[in-house]
Design an enzyme around this catalytic site. Structure first.
Site, PDB file in Angstrom:
ATOM      1  N   HIS A 119      42.751  34.481  47.443  1.00 45.49           N
ATOM      2  CA  HIS A 119      41.806  34.293  46.535  1.00 45.49           C
ATOM      3  C   HIS A 119      41.504  32.789  46.379  1.00 45.49           C
ATOM      4  CE1 HIS A 119      39.410  36.056  42.871  1.00 45.49           C
ATOM      5  NE2 HIS A 119      38.851  34.965  43.484  1.00 45.49           N
ATOM      6  N   CYS A 123      46.515  39.052  40.268  1.00 49.93           N
ATOM      7  CA  CYS A 123      45.817  39.698  39.003  1.00 49.93           C
ATOM      8  C   CYS A 123      46.340  38.735  37.793  1.00 49.93           C
ATOM      9  CB  CYS A 123      46.289  41.077  38.997  1.00 49.93           C
ATOM     10  SG  CYS A 123      45.348  41.464  37.553  1.00 49.93           S
ATOM     11  N   GLY A 182      34.267  35.565  46.265  1.00 49.07           N
ATOM     12  CA  GLY A 182      32.816  35.332  46.364  1.00 49.07           C
ATOM     13  C   GLY A 182      32.086  35.541  47.453  1.00 49.07           C
TER      14      GLY A 182
END
Length: 349
Positions: A186, A115, A228
């Protein structure tokens, strides 16, 4: 549905192979998303897919050590397999919280190293920990030492201008040496200054090839890819290269995407349901939560996308987000909204 009904076709991950686990592989999962993947959303998602792994919103160590533990950790047995994501950077505190995760029955505890928000950075955790792989390793070891459930890490491929593959590989190797065998990657850098969390999900380029290479060079690790991913065709392609795929906002806004997951990716077509059956399955859950003092609006907001792309979807969303209709309403409002849908959609789709 309850936890005993989760019977995946044993498509085991490297982390699970060799052990007798009642859990499905982490082939598909829904990403932890703040304000979104609360217990109400997770129960709803479980009605659509039996095998997909579900993750809590990020819960900080402080919230558990000094706050209302039950409010943060309570969940329904139907949610299994379910993981608790923690935010923190103090090994001893994370160990205490990992113990709580196991005591409350979670199947996994996950450390947030991805994050990028400034609020999280001020707490010295999240993506800024990418700069401190030894600290992450210490955190992982502290958790692994006190629990039997899997300890996993969700992270970025790099931070700020550090974009080379070797940085990612070195980070993973150092954390793996501390006992972590499952990494959720990620496939973007995190830009710690100058980009909002939303921009951090869109502007840094996706580098799926980094994650593919990581798996190819470290076959003993369980590598999941995130970032994505919007279609089942995307998922199928990624699964040619990695062990699992984590889907974020698309699974929230278009939850029916998950309807094909059990059959397509777990080899189980026995749990196929219609949208109407999903709505009907939510009714006793909503009735029970309302009896506990929860508000219908806090549950209904997670169901708005159920008919995404279908005739009548706008009417469905309007009724379940109308403040006047929600005020004082019970689970019957869902049946009213369903009755207002075109019959061919509510009955057969």
């Amino acid at each position: 549905m309850n936890s005993h009904q989760i019977t995946a076709s044993r498509l085991e991950s490297p982390a699970q192979a060799g052990g007798l686990s009642p859990l499905p592989a982490r082939r598909l999962s829904v990403a932890p998303m703040l304000d979104w993947t609360d217990r109400h959303y997770r129960y709803f998602a479980r009605q659509i897919s039996r095998h997909t792994w579900l993750y809590t919103e990020m819960v900080t160590t402080g919230a558990l050590l000094y706050g209302d533990v039950e409010r943060h950790l309570r969940f329904d047995e139907a949610e299994h397999p379910v993981a608790l994501q923690l935010g923190g950077s103090e090994p001893a505190e994370l160990a205490q919280c990992a113990r709580l995760a196991q005591q409350w029955g979670y199947d996994e505890v996950n450390l947030n190293v991805g994050c990028p928000s400034e609020r999280v950075q001020k707490g010295a955790f999240g993506a800024c920990l990418m700069a401190e792989p030894q600290l992450v390793a210490d955190c992982v070891k502290a958790m692994c030492d006190v629990v039997d459930i899997d300890v996993t890490v969700k992270h970025r491929i790099g931070i700020d201008q550090i974009e080379h593959y070797d940085y990612l590989a070195g980070f993973v190797d150092q954390v793996a040496a501390a006992g972590c065998s499952t990494f959720i990657v990620h496939a973007r850098n995190a830009i710690l200054k100058g980009l909002s969390p939303k921009e951090n999900r869109e502007i840094p380029p996706l580098k799926y090839d980094y994650v593919y290479r990581l798996k190819q060079e470290r076959p003993e690790l369980e590598i999941l890819i995130n970032g994505g991913i919007k279609t089942n065709a995307d998922i199928a392609e990624h699964l040619r290269h990695v062990d699992g795929v984590m889907v974020g906002r698309e699974a929230y806004h278009n939850p029916w995407l998950m309807a094909e997951w059990d059959a397509a990716f777990y080899g189980d077509d026995s749990s196929a349901v219609s949208r109407q059956q999903v709505v009907e399955a939510m009714l006793p859950y909503i009735r029970a939560r309302l009896a506990e003092g929860h508000k219908l609006r806090n549950i209904a907001r997670h169901i708005l996308g159920l008919f995404q792309g279908m005739p009548g979807a706008r009417q469905w969303r309007r009724m379940l987000s109308d403040a006047k209709l929600l005020d004082g309403a019970d689970e019957g409002l869902l049946l009213q909204a369903l009755a207002a849908m075109p019959s061919r959609v509510s009955d057969t789709e």
